[in-house]
Design an enzyme around this catalytic site. Structure first.
Site, PDB file in Angstrom:
ATOM      1  N   VAL A  67      -2.849  -9.467  10.034  1.00 47.63           N
ATOM      2  CA  VAL A  67      -3.594  -9.613   8.819  1.00 47.63           C
ATOM      3  C   VAL A  67      -3.091  -9.886   7.665  1.00 47.63           C
ATOM      4  O   VAL A  67      -3.882 -10.352   6.659  1.00 47.63           O
ATOM      5  CB  VAL A  67      -4.414  -8.440   8.846  1.00 47.63           C
ATOM      6  CG1 VAL A  67      -5.281  -7.891   9.688  1.00 47.63           C
ATOM      7  CG2 VAL A  67      -3.524  -7.242   8.420  1.00 47.63           C
ATOM      8  N   TYR A 158       3.786   3.169   0.806  1.00 49.49           N
ATOM      9  CA  TYR A 158       2.323   3.722   1.220  1.00 49.49           C
ATOM     10  C   TYR A 158       1.448   3.968   0.352  1.00 49.49           C
ATOM     11  O   TYR A 158       0.226   3.677   0.270  1.00 49.49           O
ATOM     12  CB  TYR A 158       2.591   4.720   2.472  1.00 49.49           C
ATOM     13  CG  TYR A 158       1.548   4.847   3.377  1.00 49.49           C
ATOM     14  CD1 TYR A 158       1.035   4.146   4.376  1.00 49.49           C
ATOM     15  CD2 TYR A 158       0.844   6.071   3.093  1.00 49.49           C
ATOM     16  CE1 TYR A 158      -0.045   4.240   5.024  1.00 49.49           C
ATOM     17  CE2 TYR A 158      -0.344   6.475   3.814  1.00 49.49           C
ATOM     18  CZ  TYR A 158      -0.809   5.484   4.731  1.00 49.49           C
ATOM     19  OH  TYR A 158      -2.104   5.884   5.452  1.00 49.49           O
ATOM     20  N   VAL A 191      -4.031  12.897  10.251  1.00 47.94           N
ATOM     21  CA  VAL A 191      -4.662  12.840  11.466  1.00 47.94           C
ATOM     22  C   VAL A 191      -3.473  12.890  12.482  1.00 47.94           C
ATOM     23  O   VAL A 191      -2.506  11.950  12.515  1.00 47.94           O
ATOM     24  CB  VAL A 191      -5.667  11.626  11.845  1.00 47.94           C
ATOM     25  CG1 VAL A 191      -6.020  11.565  13.268  1.00 47.94           C
ATOM     26  CG2 VAL A 191      -6.837  11.794  10.895  1.00 47.94           C
TER      27      VAL A 191
END
Ligand code: 1HS
Length: 257
Positions: A67, A158, A191
């Site tokens: 991407v 990040y 998560v």
């Protein structure tokens, strides 16, 4: 009562869909009626994911894509939109990477890579999807993170990349809502059951450090992929028809603490 198929007749693209949350999102979208284009940088994992989804009876086109590659994104979306007969309803910008370091300990190549995938990738895929989406309206769900709202130790690149995704989401919502395109971002907390979750938890060198991370979550646990996926599907669905420009936190009250 049979569960309603919220995405019947919709055509959806999911980036980073060979594994983790991207795979789970693609599967749920397909189960609820969407025709899928799944994209991933990892060709082998992508082929396997496509096979698994097809064996569940879903209609899946698969495209290998980095991407962050400007030309490749443009070519890939031209191709997949052609295969969708010119119509695209849903884009889930899920592809992303994590890396570690404070500002002084983040090499430029690491910084640039995280920004290239997380920020440029989101921008490039949206840019490539919008002309088709503008024909009949559509919706984009970007992946922000709570790391774009609060500082996470040792994750300078990040955190910066996710703050940029939140900014891009709000900006796009302002420009495109009047054109029938809703743009939102999901901001997950940790998560544990994905590769990225395991990668981040793997940096906790002791049980005490992991407990310190966990102690930031008032709910007393980390999230599960399905809990993020449920919110992504809501944002992508017509039930969210007035939800636009939202940074939707799903984080067990981590950022409320
Ligand atoms: C990986 C996802 O974007 C969440 S980053 C949150 C890291 S922490 O709060 O659990 O340390």
């Amino acid at each position: 009562m049979e569960m309603s198929k919220r995405f019947q007749g919709k055509q959806a693209v999911v980036t980073g869909a060979a594994s983790g949350m991207g795979f789970d999102i693609a599967k749920r979208l397909g189960m609820e009626g969407a025709t899928l284009a799944i994209l991933d940088i990892n060709q082998d994992a992508l082929a396997e994911a496509a096979q698994v989804l097809r064996s569940d009876g879903l209609i899946v086109n698969a495209y290998q894509l980095d991407v962050s590659d400007t030309t490749a994104v443009s070519n890939c979306f031209n191709h997949l939109i052609d295969n969708f007969n010119g119509t695209l309803d849903i884009l889930i910008n899920n592809a992303g990477i994590a890396d570690f370091g404070m500002v002084e300990t983040t090499e430029s190549d690491v910084w640039n890579k995280v920004m290239a995938v997380n920020v440029n990738g989101t921008y490039l895929c949206a840019k490539a999807a919008l002309p088709a989406m503008k024909q009949h309206g559509g919706t984009i769900v970007n992946f922000g993170s709570i790391a774009g709202m609060v500082g996470i130790p040792n994750m300078a690149a990040y955190c910066t990349s996710k703050a940029a995704v939140i900014g891009l989401t709000k900006q796009m919502a302002v420009d495109y809502s009047k054109l029938g395109i809703r743009v939102n971002c999901i901001c997950p907390g940790m998560v544990a059951d994905t590769d990225m979750g395991r990668q981040i938890l793997g940096t906790d060198e002791s049980e005490a450090l992991m407990q310190k991370r966990l102690s930031k979550y008032p709910i007393g646990r980390f999230g599960k992929s399905e809990e993020i996926v449920a919110a992504v599907l809501f944002l992508a669905s017509d039930e969210a028809s007035f939800v636009c420009g939202s940074a939707f936190t799903v984080d067990g009250a981590m950022t409320a603490f």
